[in-house]
Motif scaffolding. Structure first.
Motif, PDB file in Angstrom:
ATOM      1  N   UNK A 275      34.289  -8.067 -51.167  1.00 58.23           N
ATOM      2  CA  UNK A 275      35.477  -7.809 -52.287  1.00 58.23           C
ATOM      3  C   UNK A 275      36.670  -7.032 -51.520  1.00 58.23           C
ATOM      4  N   UNK A 276      36.024  -6.152 -50.687  1.00 57.38           N
ATOM      5  CA  UNK A 276      37.415  -5.084 -49.879  1.00 57.38           C
ATOM      6  C   UNK A 276      38.147  -6.265 -48.842  1.00 57.38           C
ATOM      7  N   UNK A 277      37.206  -7.078 -48.343  1.00 57.18           N
ATOM      8  CA  UNK A 277      38.105  -8.005 -47.456  1.00 57.18           C
ATOM      9  C   UNK A 277      39.167  -8.796 -48.180  1.00 57.18           C
ATOM     10  N   UNK A 278      38.822  -9.240 -49.396  1.00 59.17           N
ATOM     11  CA  UNK A 278      39.927 -10.047 -50.112  1.00 59.17           C
ATOM     12  C   UNK A 278      40.694  -9.111 -50.818  1.00 59.17           C
ATOM     13  N   UNK A 279      40.396  -7.859 -51.435  1.00 59.60           N
ATOM     14  CA  UNK A 279      41.514  -7.088 -52.121  1.00 59.60           C
ATOM     15  C   UNK A 279      42.214  -6.032 -51.172  1.00 59.60           C
ATOM     16  N   UNK A 280      41.608  -5.727 -50.218  1.00 60.41           N
ATOM     17  CA  UNK A 280      42.169  -4.475 -49.641  1.00 60.41           C
ATOM     18  C   UNK A 280      42.448  -4.408 -48.279  1.00 60.41           C
ATOM     19  N   UNK A 281      41.684  -5.321 -47.427  1.00 60.12           N
ATOM     20  CA  UNK A 281      41.865  -5.432 -46.003  1.00 60.12           C
ATOM     21  C   UNK A 281      43.194  -6.044 -45.522  1.00 60.12           C
TER      22      UNK A 281
ATOM     23  N   UNK B  58      47.154  -5.114 -42.270  1.00 58.20           N
ATOM     24  CA  UNK B  58      47.840  -6.188 -41.525  1.00 58.20           C
ATOM     25  C   UNK B  58      49.309  -5.929 -41.859  1.00 58.20           C
ATOM     26  N   UNK B  59      49.750  -5.601 -43.147  1.00 61.51           N
ATOM     27  CA  UNK B  59      50.981  -5.445 -43.599  1.00 61.51           C
ATOM     28  C   UNK B  59      51.640  -4.056 -43.296  1.00 61.51           C
ATOM     29  N   UNK B  60      50.593  -3.192 -43.010  1.00 61.82           N
ATOM     30  CA  UNK B  60      51.161  -1.879 -42.916  1.00 61.82           C
ATOM     31  C   UNK B  60      51.172  -1.005 -44.255  1.00 61.82           C
ATOM     32  N   UNK B  61      50.750  -1.588 -45.289  1.00 62.05           N
ATOM     33  CA  UNK B  61      50.648  -0.611 -46.441  1.00 62.05           C
ATOM     34  C   UNK B  61      49.575   0.368 -46.570  1.00 62.05           C
ATOM     35  N   UNK B  62      48.564  -0.102 -45.936  1.00 62.29           N
ATOM     36  CA  UNK B  62      47.461   0.954 -45.494  1.00 62.29           C
ATOM     37  C   UNK B  62      47.233   1.437 -44.086  1.00 62.29           C
TER      38      UNK B  62
END
Length: 328
Positions: free
Chosen positions: A278-284, A288-292
């Motif tokens: 779920x984390x891989x799909x929603x947050x990970x 990559x895009x720098x938002x986290x």
């Protein structure tokens, strides 16, 4: 291979490097060369003999790793030898190699270094579980995050912002700028302010919809005072003590508060795999895009593990303390 062990439960002087047997991956696992791991409070408690290793878990310390896939089990899919990954693990991170079920792996985007990646799995998955799976975080919720400058705290601030909710944190005054930069809307100096009063003032008397607590018994009454109607309190640790001497049940009933306790290491493999998926799909993708971002305070070579443990015990860090793992 080499790993960090301890002679007997005690202080950081018990830590030492030793030769141990190489792990053997099962059919669903990969063998990783570990480039970096990160410290967690559980490591210190385990070293002190205060955190028994669950049955079936790896007795070597270290709950998260980043490294390179060097061997594949016969039933592994989606990964290849040479992939750079990170993972939440159930012990074994303080070692040169580790076998990890491929369903726990997160493939690193190009922009993410091993030292950054090692600082992500345990704290972000813990915060994600607490906020989304347990507290059912909603946009526009106000979230009180205790220990806001800790690893889980810095992760939670970012996940709350990503969800469109409002993070309030407690932290020492000298850490306020760092957590403000991450997105904290209000920083409370718990040594000088009554955090319940500060939360009620900030929310114009509505209180916090979600509270993430690491302190335990000493904070229960104030957490209830800080809570909104239908608030969800998630207890992740009891660093201040587990006992509650006396408190009023009235706020529980009047505010319809839900209190849930959780620990990650006692969860089943299947639960952690579902959480990771779920984390891989929603947050990970946010990494990559720098938002986290992974928040790394200090990096130590693993031969300096005793100094790293002392530093964590001092509570001076903002974010994670990382160990780089030496080669053979």
């Amino acid at each position: 291979m080499k790993a960090i062990l301890y002679h007997e439960p005690g202080d950081e002087s018990q830590l030492y490097l030793s030769e141990v047997s190489d792990p053997v991956p099962g059919p669903y696992s990969v063998l990783l060369h570990v480039a970096a791991t990160a410290l967690n409070r559980a490591d210190l408690l385990q070293r002190e003999g205060k955190y028994p290793v669950p049955a079936g878990a790896n007795p070597i310390m270290g709950l998260e790793v980043a490294g390179t896939v060097i061997e594949l089990g016969e039933k592994v899919t989606g990964f290849e030898i040479g992939d750079n990954v990170c993972a939440l693990v159930n012990g074994g991170g303080y070692a040169q190699r580790i076998a990890v079920d491929h369903r726990m792996l997160l493939k690193l985007p190009e922009r993410l270094s091993f030292t950054k990646a090692a600082a992500i799995p345990e704290v972000f998955l813990t915060a994600f579980q607490a906020l989304h799976w347990i507290a059912r975080l909603q946009a526009d919720d106000t979230v009180l995050i205790h220990a806001g400058a800790s690893g889980v705290g810095t992760a939670a601030i970012q996940l709350v912002r990503l969800a469109g909710a409002v993070p309030i944190v407690t932290a020492s005054a000298h850490k306020h700028q760092a957590v403000t930069d991450l997105g904290a809307a209000r920083c409370i100096d718990y040594t000088a302010e009554d955090f319940a009063e500060a939360v009620q003032d900030f929310t114009a008397g509505k209180g916090a919809n979600v509270i993430l607590d690491f302190v335990g018994g000493p904070y229960l009454q104030q957490n209830l005072e800080a809570a909104a109607i239908d608030a969800r309190i998630v207890s992740l640790a009891a660093l201040g003590g587990a006992r509650v001497e006396a408190f009023s049940m009235a706020p529980f009933l009047r505010k319809r508060v839900q209190l849930t306790g959780t620990t990650m290491r006692s969860r089943t493999d299947e639960y952690r795999q579902r959480l990771t998926a779920d984390f891989r799909e929603r947050i990970w993708p946010g990494f990559a895009d720098g938002s986290l971002q992974a928040v790394v305070d200090t990096i130590y070579d693993w031969e300096e593990v005793a100094a790293a443990h002392r530093y964590m015990a001092s509570n001076a860090n903002v974010g994670k303390i990382v160990l780089t793992i030496g080669l053979d």
